[in-house]
Design a protein around this motif. Structure first.
Motif, mmCIF file in Angstrom:
data_model
loop_
_atom_site.group_PDB
_atom_site.id
_atom_site.type_symbol
_atom_site.label_atom_id
_atom_site.label_comp_id
_atom_site.label_asym_id
_atom_site.label_seq_id
_atom_site.Cartn_x
_atom_site.Cartn_y
_atom_site.Cartn_z
ATOM 1 N N VAL A 38 37.428 46.645 37.699
ATOM 2 C CA VAL A 38 37.331 46.695 36.242
ATOM 3 C C VAL A 38 36.425 47.856 35.851
ATOM 4 O O VAL A 38 35.705 48.416 36.690
ATOM 5 N N ARG A 73 36.343 46.055 30.403
ATOM 6 C CA ARG A 73 35.697 44.769 30.161
ATOM 7 C C ARG A 73 34.498 44.843 29.227
ATOM 8 O O ARG A 73 34.064 43.830 28.683
ATOM 9 N N TYR A 77 32.599 39.578 34.260
ATOM 10 C CA TYR A 77 33.519 40.693 34.010
ATOM 11 C C TYR A 77 34.996 40.303 34.103
ATOM 12 O O TYR A 77 35.861 41.165 34.066
ATOM 13 N N ARG A 78 35.235 39.001 34.248
ATOM 14 C CA ARG A 78 36.623 38.486 34.286
ATOM 15 C C ARG A 78 37.454 39.227 35.320
ATOM 16 O O ARG A 78 38.481 39.823 35.031
#
Length: 314
Positions: free
Chosen positions: A102, A128, A307-308
């Motif tokens: 990300v 993100r 941060y998924r």
């Protein structure tokens, strides 16, 4: 207490590197790397070794022997006229190499085209959050409070508030003497997730300096939307103080708990002071009294949630 097998066999410890950089000096303009050399003015001192390409092969070389399952790229001070270009380039790099997982790009919260730049970043699927550094004082004895671009500037605060519209987090990078002010910002925007960069930059390792740093961290930790990255423990001149670094790590984790602390390397900048392996071993040594569940949160799970990140592709 920790169980020894995990800590003895570092190859089995899943690591999400929550903060690193890549750059291709032929693909973009990085003023600090390509223009006039600043030398000792850099916060870690001489950085001539960084003035070269640092791409996925170099990152994989530097982290070899460790189980890095995902990574977070944080903007690398590319020319501010190329903010979206950096995001585009990183997505191309990710497509061809698998990393970074990300991206945290840059936008100044007070630039005239801020909203357009934010909207452009938001079109890229792996973005993100945003790192945007406020104006800060050069030392604890100085103050810039209330000046344009500081954390009290209404226009700057308006820019920060725009992150909520996109679900973006904010990477907070200020020296330790601004942490208490940052806590005021965190209180104002409880729905924006905040990641303190580089352990709050505790550059002054005297008792007085560390006391001020801990006070600032405690003020930030009072807000559940704030996390901390355990990264960049190097000191001026590229000095690495193992004993002091372990104390800083223990204090930071004691303040935030293992649920809101994230391991990060800051490669390649951190290589001025220490290798990736030394950084990992230092953090593990500081956390020797924590169990495997806590260590797993610090080294991977917290960053994946913040941060998924979906690490299945690694």
């Amino acid at each position: 207490m920790h169980t020894l097998p995990l800590l003895r066999d570092r190859t089995k410890l899943a690591i999400v590197d929550a903060h690193h950089h890549l750059w291709d000096l032929a693909a973009g303009h990085y003023p600090w790397l390509q223009d006039e050399y600043q030398g000792a003015a850099f916060f870690l001192g001489e950085y001539q070794t960084l003035r070269r390409n640092y791409l996925a092969p170099e990152y994989l070389r530097d982290t070899s022997g460790y189980n890095v399952i995902a990574s977070v790229h944080v903007e690398a001070e590319r020319s501010r006229s190329e903010q979206v270009d950096e995001t585009h380039w990183l997505h191309e790099v990710r497509h061809s190499t698998g990393l970074p997982s990300v991206v945290v790009p840059h936008v100044s919260f007070i630039q005239a085209d801020r909203d357009d730049i934010l909207a452009s970043h938001a079109r890229y699927p792996e973005v993100r959050g945003i790192r945007s550094k406020p104006v800060t004082a050069r030392s604890p004895q100085e103050s810039v409070r209330g000046q344009a671009g500081t954390m009290q500037d209404p226009r700057w605060l308006e820019g920060l508030s725009a992150l909520e519209r996109y679900g973006f987090s904010w990477d907070l990078r200020v020296p330790f003497w601004h942490l208490a002010e940052a806590a005021e910002v965190a209180a104002t925007f409880p729905r924006i997730r905040i990641a303190i960069n580089h352990t709050g930059l505790p550059w002054d390792r005297s008792d007085e300096g560390l006391s001020q740093w801990r006070t600032g961290l405690a003020a930030l930790a009072a807000h559940p939307n704030v996390f901390i990255k355990l990264s960049e423990f190097g000191l001026a001149g590229g000095r690495w103080d193992e004993q002091s670094n372990r104390r800083v790590i223990r204090d930071a984790v004691a303040i935030f708990g293992t649920e809101r602390a994230m391991f990060a390397s800051n490669l390649p900048v951190s290589s001025i002071s220490a290798s990736f392996g030394v950084i990992v071993e230092t953090v593990l040594g500081a956390l020797a009294d924590y169990d495997d569940l806590a260590i797993g949160r610090v080294f991977s799970q917290n960053a994946m949630a913040f941060y998924r990140i979906d690490a299945r592709g690694w």
